[in-house]
Write a protein that holds these residues in place. Structure first.
Motif, PDB file in Angstrom:
ATOM      1  N   GLU A  23       0.833  -1.198   0.000  1.00  0.00           N
ATOM      2  CA  GLU A  23       0.000   0.000   0.000  1.00  0.00           C
ATOM      3  C   GLU A  23       0.872   1.254   0.000  1.00  0.00           C
ATOM      4  O   GLU A  23       1.881   1.307   0.695  1.00  0.00           O
ATOM      5  CB  GLU A  23      -0.891  -0.031   1.241  1.00  0.00           C
ATOM      6  CG  GLU A  23      -1.943   1.015   1.285  1.00  0.00           C
ATOM      7  CD  GLU A  23      -2.827   0.869   2.502  1.00  0.00           C
ATOM      8  OE1 GLU A  23      -4.039   0.712   2.307  1.00  0.00           O
ATOM      9  OE2 GLU A  23      -2.310   0.920   3.634  1.00  0.00           O
ATOM     10  N   GLN A  24       0.465   2.251  -0.791  1.00  0.00           N
ATOM     11  CA  GLN A  24       1.271   3.471  -0.913  1.00  0.00           C
ATOM     12  C   GLN A  24       0.376   4.698  -0.957  1.00  0.00           C
ATOM     13  O   GLN A  24      -0.706   4.664  -1.540  1.00  0.00           O
ATOM     14  CB  GLN A  24       2.101   3.415  -2.198  1.00  0.00           C
ATOM     15  CG  GLN A  24       3.012   2.231  -2.232  1.00  0.00           C
ATOM     16  CD  GLN A  24       4.287   2.536  -2.969  1.00  0.00           C
ATOM     17  OE1 GLN A  24       4.659   3.680  -3.133  1.00  0.00           O
ATOM     18  NE2 GLN A  24       4.955   1.501  -3.394  1.00  0.00           N
ATOM     19  N   PRO A  25       0.859   5.790  -0.386  1.00  0.00           N
ATOM     20  CA  PRO A  25       0.090   7.033  -0.473  1.00  0.00           C
ATOM     21  C   PRO A  25       0.132   7.595  -1.894  1.00  0.00           C
ATOM     22  O   PRO A  25       1.118   7.438  -2.618  1.00  0.00           O
ATOM     23  CB  PRO A  25       0.789   7.971   0.512  1.00  0.00           C
ATOM     24  CG  PRO A  25       2.110   7.360   0.816  1.00  0.00           C
ATOM     25  CD  PRO A  25       2.050   5.910   0.445  1.00  0.00           C
ATOM     26  N   ALA A  26      -0.955   8.268  -2.264  1.00  0.00           N
ATOM     27  CA  ALA A  26      -1.059   8.848  -3.601  1.00  0.00           C
ATOM     28  C   ALA A  26       0.110   9.780  -3.887  1.00  0.00           C
ATOM     29  O   ALA A  26       0.629   9.795  -5.003  1.00  0.00           O
ATOM     30  CB  ALA A  26      -2.387   9.588  -3.750  1.00  0.00           C
ATOM     31  N   GLY A  27       0.542  10.528  -2.891  1.00  0.00           N
ATOM     32  CA  GLY A  27       1.642  11.472  -3.094  1.00  0.00           C
ATOM     33  C   GLY A  27       2.937  10.787  -3.486  1.00  0.00           C
ATOM     34  O   GLY A  27       3.656  11.249  -4.377  1.00  0.00           O
ATOM     35  N   ALA A  28       3.251   9.683  -2.829  1.00  0.00           N
ATOM     36  CA  ALA A  28       4.483   8.948  -3.151  1.00  0.00           C
ATOM     37  C   ALA A  28       4.394   8.340  -4.546  1.00  0.00           C
ATOM     38  O   ALA A  28       5.352   8.381  -5.318  1.00  0.00           O
ATOM     39  CB  ALA A  28       4.739   7.860  -2.112  1.00  0.00           C
ATOM     40  N   LEU A  29       3.229   7.780  -4.878  1.00  0.00           N
ATOM     41  CA  LEU A  29       3.038   7.232  -6.223  1.00  0.00           C
ATOM     42  C   LEU A  29       3.201   8.334  -7.261  1.00  0.00           C
ATOM     43  O   LEU A  29       3.904   8.156  -8.258  1.00  0.00           O
ATOM     44  CB  LEU A  29       1.642   6.624  -6.361  1.00  0.00           C
ATOM     45  CG  LEU A  29       1.366   5.330  -5.629  1.00  0.00           C
ATOM     46  CD1 LEU A  29      -0.127   5.032  -5.647  1.00  0.00           C
ATOM     47  CD2 LEU A  29       2.153   4.191  -6.239  1.00  0.00           C
ATOM     48  N   GLY A  30       2.549   9.448  -6.986  1.00  0.00           N
ATOM     49  CA  GLY A  30       2.615  10.572  -7.919  1.00  0.00           C
ATOM     50  C   GLY A  30       4.027  11.063  -8.137  1.00  0.00           C
ATOM     51  O   GLY A  30       4.443  11.304  -9.269  1.00  0.00           O
ATOM     52  N   GLY A  63      -6.923  10.015   7.253  1.00  0.00           N
ATOM     53  CA  GLY A  63      -6.812  11.456   7.461  1.00  0.00           C
ATOM     54  C   GLY A  63      -6.937  12.156   6.118  1.00  0.00           C
ATOM     55  O   GLY A  63      -7.888  11.933   5.380  1.00  0.00           O
ATOM     56  N   THR A  64      -5.956  12.975   5.801  1.00  0.00           N
ATOM     57  CA  THR A  64      -5.969  13.682   4.514  1.00  0.00           C
ATOM     58  C   THR A  64      -5.279  12.896   3.410  1.00  0.00           C
ATOM     59  O   THR A  64      -5.298  13.317   2.251  1.00  0.00           O
ATOM     60  CB  THR A  64      -5.279  15.048   4.650  1.00  0.00           C
ATOM     61  OG1 THR A  64      -3.932  14.844   5.080  1.00  0.00           O
ATOM     62  CG2 THR A  64      -6.009  15.945   5.634  1.00  0.00           C
ATOM     63  N   ARG A  65      -4.668  11.783   3.766  1.00  0.00           N
ATOM     64  CA  ARG A  65      -3.951  10.981   2.765  1.00  0.00           C
ATOM     65  C   ARG A  65      -4.873   9.965   2.122  1.00  0.00           C
ATOM     66  O   ARG A  65      -5.835   9.508   2.729  1.00  0.00           O
ATOM     67  CB  ARG A  65      -2.771  10.239   3.416  1.00  0.00           C
ATOM     68  CG  ARG A  65      -1.726  11.155   3.937  1.00  0.00           C
ATOM     69  CD  ARG A  65      -0.587  10.506   4.679  1.00  0.00           C
ATOM     70  NE  ARG A  65      -0.544   9.063   4.695  1.00  0.00           N
ATOM     71  CZ  ARG A  65       0.564   8.352   4.815  1.00  0.00           C
ATOM     72  NH1 ARG A  65       1.720   8.964   4.927  1.00  0.00           N
ATOM     73  NH2 ARG A  65       0.539   7.052   4.830  1.00  0.00           N
ATOM     74  N   ARG A  66      -4.546   9.599   0.893  1.00  0.00           N
ATOM     75  CA  ARG A  66      -5.242   8.522   0.179  1.00  0.00           C
ATOM     76  C   ARG A  66      -4.229   7.418  -0.055  1.00  0.00           C
ATOM     77  O   ARG A  66      -3.183   7.645  -0.675  1.00  0.00           O
ATOM     78  CB  ARG A  66      -5.805   9.013  -1.164  1.00  0.00           C
ATOM     79  CG  ARG A  66      -6.836  10.114  -1.044  1.00  0.00           C
ATOM     80  CD  ARG A  66      -8.122   9.571  -0.411  1.00  0.00           C
ATOM     81  NE  ARG A  66      -9.090  10.620  -0.125  1.00  0.00           N
ATOM     82  CZ  ARG A  66      -9.291  11.164   1.074  1.00  0.00           C
ATOM     83  NH1 ARG A  66      -8.567  10.794   2.103  1.00  0.00           N
ATOM     84  NH2 ARG A  66     -10.214  12.075   1.250  1.00  0.00           N
ATOM     85  N   LEU A  67      -4.544   6.242   0.481  1.00  0.00           N
ATOM     86  CA  LEU A  67      -3.632   5.109   0.361  1.00  0.00           C
ATOM     87  C   LEU A  67      -4.171   4.138  -0.684  1.00  0.00           C
ATOM     88  O   LEU A  67      -5.319   3.695  -0.607  1.00  0.00           O
ATOM     89  CB  LEU A  67      -3.478   4.408   1.710  1.00  0.00           C
ATOM     90  CG  LEU A  67      -2.890   5.278   2.815  1.00  0.00           C
ATOM     91  CD1 LEU A  67      -2.969   4.557   4.160  1.00  0.00           C
ATOM     92  CD2 LEU A  67      -1.463   5.660   2.493  1.00  0.00           C
ATOM     93  N   TYR A  68      -3.317   3.811  -1.633  1.00  0.00           N
ATOM     94  CA  TYR A  68      -3.683   2.920  -2.726  1.00  0.00           C
ATOM     95  C   TYR A  68      -3.067   1.547  -2.520  1.00  0.00           C
ATOM     96  O   TYR A  68      -1.975   1.423  -1.966  1.00  0.00           O
ATOM     97  CB  TYR A  68      -3.204   3.488  -4.071  1.00  0.00           C
ATOM     98  CG  TYR A  68      -4.094   4.587  -4.573  1.00  0.00           C
ATOM     99  CD1 TYR A  68      -5.086   4.310  -5.495  1.00  0.00           C
ATOM    100  CD2 TYR A  68      -3.960   5.896  -4.112  1.00  0.00           C
ATOM    101  CE1 TYR A  68      -5.922   5.313  -5.960  1.00  0.00           C
ATOM    102  CE2 TYR A  68      -4.792   6.898  -4.570  1.00  0.00           C
ATOM    103  CZ  TYR A  68      -5.773   6.599  -5.487  1.00  0.00           C
ATOM    104  OH  TYR A  68      -6.601   7.581  -5.937  1.00  0.00           O
ATOM    105  N   ALA A  69      -3.787   0.528  -3.003  1.00  0.00           N
ATOM    106  CA  ALA A  69      -3.307  -0.850  -2.939  1.00  0.00           C
ATOM    107  C   ALA A  69      -3.803  -1.591  -4.183  1.00  0.00           C
ATOM    108  O   ALA A  69      -4.769  -1.177  -4.823  1.00  0.00           O
ATOM    109  CB  ALA A  69      -3.824  -1.538  -1.674  1.00  0.00           C
ATOM    110  N   VAL A  70      -3.153  -2.691  -4.495  1.00  0.00           N
ATOM    111  CA  VAL A  70      -3.570  -3.541  -5.613  1.00  0.00           C
ATOM    112  C   VAL A  70      -4.809  -4.325  -5.197  1.00  0.00           C
ATOM    113  O   VAL A  70      -4.880  -4.833  -4.078  1.00  0.00           O
ATOM    114  CB  VAL A  70      -2.452  -4.538  -6.004  1.00  0.00           C
ATOM    115  CG1 VAL A  70      -2.973  -5.583  -6.973  1.00  0.00           C
ATOM    116  CG2 VAL A  70      -1.271  -3.819  -6.596  1.00  0.00           C
TER     117      VAL A  70
END
Length: 120
Positions: A23-30, A63-70
């Motif tokens: 799982e990764q935050p949208a910001g790191a992926l971006g 919180g304010t983060r969006r966490l993405y996962a497969v």
């Protein structure tokens, strides 16, 4: 859009590769995708949206983060579809593995032959 159309894009494939690590935050992926592909943050967001809408990724708020996962379900479906084609590459790969093992065995035997000659 078909699953192969979704994954036909190199940016979306890269995002899935990154998510396969966990799982990764949208910001790191971006940040990673922007650096590697030179695209804007809104473009990355669009790719994430496509992955979400077609079931390849899930998102949860923290919180304010969006966490993405497969989400593995569509990948399983693709794997099942590909099963009908595995016969085209499985036997050649098995034959290659046999040849590699044979070559390692021959090198090992040659190495032990030369060891015996040097000790005699």
């Amino acid at each position: 859009m078909h699953a192969f159309d979704v994954l036909g894009d190199p940016v979306r494939r890269r995002i899935l590769e990154l998510l396969a690590e966990g799982e990764q935050p949208a910001g790191a992926l971006g940040a990673t995708v922007q650096r590697e592909f030179g695209i804007s943050q809104p473009a990355v967001s669009q790719h994430l949206k496509v992955l979400r809408e077609h079931g390849f990724a899930t998102v949860r708020a923290q919180g304010t983060r969006r966490l993405y996962a497969v989400d593995p379900r569509p990948l399983r479906e693709m794997d099942e579809w590909l099963a009908g084609f595995r016969r085209f590459w499985t036997p050649p790969l098995a034959a290659l593995a046999t040849e590699l093992a044979r070559g390692r065995r021959e090198r090992r035997l040659r190495g032990s032959d030369s060891d015996e000659r040097t000790t005699s």
